[in-house]
Design a protein around this motif. Structure first.
Motif, PDB file in Angstrom:
ATOM      1  N   MET A  26       0.848  -1.171   0.000  1.00  0.00           N
ATOM      2  CA  MET A  26       0.000   0.000   0.000  1.00  0.00           C
ATOM      3  C   MET A  26       0.894   1.234   0.000  1.00  0.00           C
ATOM      4  O   MET A  26       1.937   1.252   0.638  1.00  0.00           O
ATOM      5  N   LYS A  27       0.450   2.266  -0.716  1.00  0.00           N
ATOM      6  CA  LYS A  27       1.187   3.520  -0.786  1.00  0.00           C
ATOM      7  C   LYS A  27       0.408   4.578  -0.006  1.00  0.00           C
ATOM      8  O   LYS A  27      -0.744   4.861  -0.330  1.00  0.00           O
ATOM      9  N   PHE A  28       1.031   5.166   1.011  1.00  0.00           N
ATOM     10  CA  PHE A  28       0.408   6.172   1.855  1.00  0.00           C
ATOM     11  C   PHE A  28       0.967   7.536   1.470  1.00  0.00           C
ATOM     12  O   PHE A  28       2.177   7.768   1.568  1.00  0.00           O
ATOM     13  N   THR A  29       0.098   8.451   1.070  1.00  0.00           N
ATOM     14  CA  THR A  29       0.505   9.804   0.721  1.00  0.00           C
ATOM     15  C   THR A  29      -0.234  10.779   1.632  1.00  0.00           C
ATOM     16  O   THR A  29      -1.470  10.825   1.619  1.00  0.00           O
ATOM     17  N   ALA A  30       0.522  11.538   2.426  1.00  0.00           N
ATOM     18  CA  ALA A  30      -0.090  12.510   3.322  1.00  0.00           C
ATOM     19  C   ALA A  30      -0.771  13.610   2.520  1.00  0.00           C
ATOM     20  O   ALA A  30      -0.210  14.109   1.536  1.00  0.00           O
ATOM     21  N   LEU A  31      -1.971  13.966   2.920  1.00  0.00           N
ATOM     22  CA  LEU A  31      -2.670  15.105   2.327  1.00  0.00           C
ATOM     23  C   LEU A  31      -2.245  16.377   3.043  1.00  0.00           C
ATOM     24  O   LEU A  31      -1.570  16.330   4.076  1.00  0.00           O
ATOM     25  N   GLU A  32      -2.675  17.519   2.531  1.00  0.00           N
ATOM     26  CA  GLU A  32      -2.294  18.789   3.148  1.00  0.00           C
ATOM     27  C   GLU A  32      -2.990  19.042   4.490  1.00  0.00           C
ATOM     28  O   GLU A  32      -2.616  19.954   5.209  1.00  0.00           O
ATOM     29  N   LEU A  33      -3.982  18.236   4.834  1.00  0.00           N
ATOM     30  CA  LEU A  33      -4.644  18.334   6.127  1.00  0.00           C
ATOM     31  C   LEU A  33      -3.989  17.338   7.072  1.00  0.00           C
ATOM     32  O   LEU A  33      -3.919  16.143   6.776  1.00  0.00           O
ATOM     33  N   GLU A  34      -3.532  17.823   8.195  1.00  0.00           N
ATOM     34  CA  GLU A  34      -2.764  17.006   9.135  1.00  0.00           C
ATOM     35  C   GLU A  34      -3.511  15.737   9.542  1.00  0.00           C
ATOM     36  O   GLU A  34      -4.647  15.785   9.992  1.00  0.00           O
ATOM     37  N   GLY A  35      -2.859  14.593   9.341  1.00  0.00           N
ATOM     38  CA  GLY A  35      -3.411  13.305   9.752  1.00  0.00           C
ATOM     39  C   GLY A  35      -4.221  12.598   8.693  1.00  0.00           C
ATOM     40  O   GLY A  35      -4.639  11.456   8.890  1.00  0.00           O
ATOM     41  N   ALA A  36      -4.477  13.250   7.550  1.00  0.00           N
ATOM     42  CA  ALA A  36      -5.272  12.650   6.482  1.00  0.00           C
ATOM     43  C   ALA A  36      -4.336  12.099   5.395  1.00  0.00           C
ATOM     44  O   ALA A  36      -3.277  12.669   5.133  1.00  0.00           O
ATOM     45  N   PHE A  37      -4.768  10.997   4.772  1.00  0.00           N
ATOM     46  CA  PHE A  37      -3.945  10.331   3.772  1.00  0.00           C
ATOM     47  C   PHE A  37      -4.773   9.876   2.584  1.00  0.00           C
ATOM     48  O   PHE A  37      -5.941   9.524   2.740  1.00  0.00           O
ATOM     49  N   VAL A  38      -4.135   9.836   1.421  1.00  0.00           N
ATOM     50  CA  VAL A  38      -4.630   9.056   0.289  1.00  0.00           C
ATOM     51  C   VAL A  38      -3.834   7.759   0.321  1.00  0.00           C
ATOM     52  O   VAL A  38      -2.615   7.778   0.514  1.00  0.00           O
ATOM     53  N   ILE A  39      -4.532   6.667   0.155  1.00  0.00           N
ATOM     54  CA  ILE A  39      -3.890   5.358   0.179  1.00  0.00           C
ATOM     55  C   ILE A  39      -4.181   4.687  -1.152  1.00  0.00           C
ATOM     56  O   ILE A  39      -5.329   4.640  -1.598  1.00  0.00           O
ATOM     57  N   GLU A  40      -3.120   4.196  -1.790  1.00  0.00           N
ATOM     58  CA  GLU A  40      -3.267   3.549  -3.086  1.00  0.00           C
ATOM     59  C   GLU A  40      -2.835   2.092  -2.990  1.00  0.00           C
ATOM     60  O   GLU A  40      -1.926   1.752  -2.228  1.00  0.00           O
ATOM     61  N   VAL A  41      -3.475   1.278  -3.779  1.00  0.00           N
ATOM     62  CA  VAL A  41      -3.128  -0.129  -3.852  1.00  0.00           C
ATOM     63  C   VAL A  41      -1.774  -0.249  -4.551  1.00  0.00           C
ATOM     64  O   VAL A  41      -1.550   0.346  -5.607  1.00  0.00           O
ATOM     65  N   ASP A  42      -0.872  -0.989  -3.943  1.00  0.00           N
ATOM     66  CA  ASP A  42       0.410  -1.300  -4.568  1.00  0.00           C
ATOM     67  C   ASP A  42       0.175  -2.566  -5.384  1.00  0.00           C
ATOM     68  O   ASP A  42       0.162  -3.672  -4.843  1.00  0.00           O
ATOM     69  N   LYS A  43      -0.040  -2.399  -6.677  1.00  0.00           N
ATOM     70  CA  LYS A  43      -0.465  -3.502  -7.541  1.00  0.00           C
ATOM     71  C   LYS A  43       0.708  -4.382  -7.951  1.00  0.00           C
ATOM     72  O   LYS A  43       1.726  -3.897  -8.407  1.00  0.00           O
TER      73      LYS A  43
END
Length: 175
Positions: free
Chosen positions: A1-18
């Protein structure tokens, strides 16, 4: 899984590592260990699904208060949505800021919504379905909402809103 922090503290976009081959791909949508490695809440107690029949349907902006404040983990499983979160934590450096992420059935992106955030989405296609897991059981007495068009927050919705429930349309402006 790829975790990318969003500009709002504590929020993330998570992508499937295919892991892809001639058959297609395999990937994880949920891994307690990986979430804990990123200091994210893994106490999932309920999962929900919503289907919106028409493009331009808005659902939100929802949150749970106090002891029922919940973390959400959201994915679009059919169609596409513009998913929006607003930081409602007065002590946060990103207080009253919002961000939006396009979630589609095809991009396999998910959004991690921390406690004390308002959450909502606007459908970008007919028959869009959203699946989400939450860390608290629903409590009507702890339910809250924020008006989707509050000028203090100023969310920029990408398309016209054509459908909204009376309840969501009557949410108050930010207090």
């Amino acid at each position: 899984m790829k975790f990318t922090a969003l500009e709002l503290e504590g929020a993330f976009v998570i992508e499937v590592d295919k892991m892809e081959d001639q058959r297609g791909f395999f990937g994880r949508l949920w891994c307690e260990k990986e979430f804990k490695d990123h200091n994210l809440n893994t106490n999932i107690v309920q999962s929900n699904v919503s289907l919106s029949k028409k493009k331009g349907t808005l659902r939100g902006m929802h949150f749970q208060r106090g002891s029922h404040a919940e973390t959400k983990f959201v994915r679009c499983t059919r169609g596409s949505v513009y998913d929006v979160i607003v930081d409602l934590r007065p002590d946060s450096p990103t207080y009253k800021r919002w961000c939006g992420v396009e979630l589609t059935a095809d991009n396999y992106k998910m959004i991690y919504v921390p406690e004390n955030f308002a959450h909502g989405f606007l459908t970008l296609e007919d028959n869009s379905e959203v699946y989400y897991m939450v860390t608290q059981f629903y409590s009507a007495e702890h339910e809250g909402g924020l008006h989707y068009n509050d000028s203090d927050i100023n969310i920029e919705w990408p398309i016209e809103i054509n459908e909204i429930s009376d309840k969501d349309d009557k949410h108050p402006k930010f207090i």
